[in-house]
Structure formats: structure tokens, C-alpha cells
Enzyme design. Structure first.
Site, PDB file in Angstrom:
ATOM      1  N   LYS A   1      52.246  61.265  20.018  1.00 46.22           N
ATOM      2  CA  LYS A   1      52.853  60.498  21.099  1.00 46.22           C
ATOM      3  C   LYS A   1      53.936  61.318  21.823  1.00 46.22           C
ATOM      4  CE  LYS A   1      50.455  56.729  20.388  1.00 46.22           C
ATOM      5  NZ  LYS A   1      49.734  56.941  19.144  1.00 46.22           N
ATOM      6  N   HIS A   2      54.625  60.679  22.763  1.00 48.23           N
ATOM      7  CA  HIS A   2      55.591  61.386  23.610  1.00 48.23           C
ATOM      8  C   HIS A   2      56.733  61.987  22.808  1.00 48.23           C
ATOM      9  CE1 HIS A   2      53.405  58.779  26.415  1.00 48.23           C
ATOM     10  NE2 HIS A   2      53.707  59.672  27.335  1.00 48.23           N
TER      11      HIS A   2
END
Length: 384
Positions: free
Chosen positions: A187-188
Site C-alpha cells: 500500500k501507499h
């Protein structure tokens, strides 16, 4: 032409440095590995990152956060929750595990839930709408909230891929009643495993913090007495460890630079692929700032190759493509047996599930990687 297996372009890779390693060692040298100062600090800083109205509660995963949201809202057997047909299975499982029924709604051409199909799906049993920003592309939450308020429904935002996504200047996750973010390694930002629940309402955040820790309440006893507490509600152990929170604190410092790299990579790859028979998402709506999690490319009829063939070709060259998502949930084995969806339903979701692929644009990659991905795709789609 790029030679076979000459590339090393994974779909995702956690961007961890010496700062994260030092933070973990500091926690390991401390006497407190759970429900301590690191988690509290990460919560405050993440809330500040999302917006001035945010209250944050760290949890063990985004799925846990969604489950906690439904528990807080009192949703259970006999209730229905509207969710998109095209999403990760966790979105539906979080509803299903409460005993409520997920009611699936098709997506539109962007992959996001078809806003116009929501109202017809509402029944007397509907309690909530769960919105997923696919993947990191903001849904029109203004219209969603209008529908919800007209029918007296709660709104949950699944923001697993939406860190850094904004609509009309407001971060996704701050429109609905409660939202959940993911810190899975791809994820980010990452905490290894973990998530964060966000709400504009302090009482919601406090409630979820209580449920995630067994439903303990020391406020009904002498706080000065070690080990003495009461149990005031059904709860679970969905806490984030101090180790994960320490990693999250350092990752959050890098979130803006990660986002900038994603944006640059996305722009470069979109430009490089503009002449190919591909429908590229996200859209160009000026109201939206996309989280740029990945570039969704849907093959059109002129491509002359199947999606799965194209994915295999990318893999052979060392490029990590993916699919978001490989099957509409109502047509997956478990949910099809459970609720009986048929192949003539959810046609937009089927189109994206079976004809699109996800291309990497993460901060572990750079311009040369975007050029290499484009070169391989040109070879695959124009050969012969």
C-alpha cells in the site's frame, strides 16, 4: 526489444529505510510492545495528515477496521449493507462476519460503484452503504451522502487504496460516518500489517478504540489499581503493536514524497501507453485527486490478445502486473453459492474483472521502469 526476464519491476515493494529499522529497535529496547506511546503518536499524526476533523484509531488491519465499524454501528443479523460488486473480498467479508447480508451493486465504467444503482438496491432492511474508492479513485461522495441522508443510512468508506485521494479538497475517508485504511506492504505506506480507522466523530473513534481492545473499561473501577477493570461490551483483540506503529510513524513522514513519485510515474506511463488499444483509468475529473495506487488498463476489442496472455507476457519479462479484481464478488465461489448471482448480472464489474490489468506505479519504481513497462506492452500489443 527488452530481452526475456531482463527486468525487475515488482508490482509493489515496501520502501523501508534505516529510519524504520532504528524505530523498531528502539521499541524492542523498551518494556512496552502493545497499547503504548507509539500507537498513540501514530494515531495523532495520521489524523493530522487526513484532515483537521479526523479522529484516528490504529488497528491490526483494514479488514479489522471495517469489522469494528459495523460492530460500532450495531449492524448484524437481519440487516443489509450495500457494497460494490468489484472490490477486495475483505469488503464483503467484514459485512458477512457480522451476520448481516452484503447487497452487491454493479460498478460504472470507472470501476467505482454505480451511484445510480444504489437507490434501487435499498430495502427496508438496508442499514448502511459501504463505498470503495477503486483503486484510490474517489467516488462522488457528495451524491453518496445525499442518498444516505435521504434514506437514513450510515456510510462506511473502504479506503484501503485511497491514502492521498481527495474529492473537492477533502480527503477520502472524511465524508462518511467511519472509514478504514490499509497499511499492507504494497500500500501507499506500510506498517507490515495494520490499518487505521478514521471518523469525524470523537465518540465513534472512542467506541471503536474500546471494541478493538476486548471491551475493557477501567473507568468503572479504581484506575490506580493495576489489573482491575470491567467488561462493558463485546470486543475483540484488533490492536496495532508498538512495532508496527513505530514503522508507521516513519512511513508517514515519507508519504508525501511517495505520493509525488506515484504521480510522476502515473503520468509517464499513461503518456507512454496513449497510442495502444487500452482504456486507461483513473479518469480526469478535475474535482478529484487520485491516490495513484496503480494504472488500470482495460483491453479493447482491437488488442488481439487476452488479458491473461498479456499478464503472462509481462511476467515473462520480469514485470509484476496484477488484477483489481479477478472476479466480481457476487460471482465468486462463496458468494455465488450463498446468494445465487448469475452471469447476466454485474456486467460492468465482469468487464473490468476479466478484461483489465493493473500496472505498477509505486515509489519503488522510476521513469526508466515506466518506459520499460511501456516498451514491453507495445511489443505484446503490436506484434504481428
Amino acid at each position: 526489444m527488452v530481452t526475456a526476464r531482463s527486468l525487475d519491476i515488482p508490482f509493489g515493494r515496501p520502501m523501508l529505510g534505516e529510519e524504520e529499522r532504528a524505530a523498531v529497535l528502539e521499541v524492542l529496547a523498551s518494556p512496552q510492545l502493545v497499547h503504548g506511546p507509539q500507537a498513540a503518536t501514530f494515531e495523532r499524526q495520521f489524523a493530522d495528515f487526513i484532515g483537521t476533523d479526523a479522529h484516528a484509531t490504529s488497528v491490526s488491519s483494514c479488514t479489522a477496521g471495517l469489522h469494528l465499524a459495523y460492530m460500532h454501528l450495531g449492524i448484524g443479523p437481519g440487516d443489509e449493507v450495500i457494497i460494490p460488486a468489484l472490490t477486495h473480498v475483505a469488503t464483503a467479508h467484514a459485512v458477512e462476519i457480522t451476520g448481516a447480508r452484503p447487497v452487491f451493486v454493479d460498478c460504472d465504467e470507472t470501476g467505482n460503484i454505480d451511484v445510480n444503482a444504489i437507490s434501487p438496491a435499498i430495502t427496508s432492511l438496508t442499514r448502511a452503504i459501504c463505498i470503495v474508492h477503486y483503486p484510490g479513485m474517489p467516488v462522488d461522495m457528495v451524491e453518496i451522502m445525499r442518498i444516505a441522508q435521504a434514506h437514513g443510512l450510515k456510510v462506511i468508506e473502504d479506503c484501503a487504496l485511497a491514502l492521498g485521494a481527495y474529492l473537492d479538497g477533502t480527503h477520502c475517508g472524511l465524508f462518511g460516518d467511519v472509514s478504514s485504511f490499509s497499511f499492507y506492504p504494497a500500500k501507499h505506506i506500510t506498517t507490515g500489517e495494520g490499518g487505521m480507522v478514521i471518523s469525524r466523530h470523537a465518540e465513534t473513534s472512542a467506541s471503536i478504540a474500546n471494541i478493538k481492545a476486548f471491551g475493557y473499561d477501567r473507568g468503572l473501577t479504581e484506575r490506580s489499581t493495576p489489573g482491575v477493570y470491567d467488561i462493558v461490551r463485546l470486543g475483540l483483540n484488533y490492536r496495532m503493536s508498538e512495532i508496527s506503529a513505530a514503522i508507521g510513524i516513519e512511513q508517514l513522514k515519507k508519504a508525501s514524497s511517495f505520493a509525488a513519485r506515484r504521480s510522476e510515474n502515473m503520468a509517464r506511463l499513461r503518456s507512454n501507453l496513449a497510442d495502444l488499444p487500452l482504456d486507461l483509468l483513473p479518469d480526469g475529473d478535475s474535482r478529484k485527486v487520485h491516490a495513484n495506487y496503480c494504472l488500470i488498463a482495460r483491453l479493447d476489442a482491437q488488442s488481439g490478445i487476452s488479458r491473461n496472455e498479456l499478464l503472462r507476457g509481462l511476467k515473462a519479462q520480469g514485470i509484476g502486473g496484477s488484477v483489481y479484481y479477478p472476479v466480481p464478488l457476487p460471482l465468486s465461489g462463496y458468494y455465488k453459492r450463498r446468494y445465487g448471482a448469475t452471469s447476466d448480472e454485474f456486467l460492468n464489474a465482469q468487464s473490468l474483472a476479466y478484461e483489465s490489468l493493473a500496472l505498477p506505479v509505486g515509489p519503488h519504481l522510476g521513469m526508466k521502469d515506466m518506459d520499460a513497462i511501456a516498451e514491453v506492452l507495445h511489443d505484446q500489443l503490436t506484434k504481428g
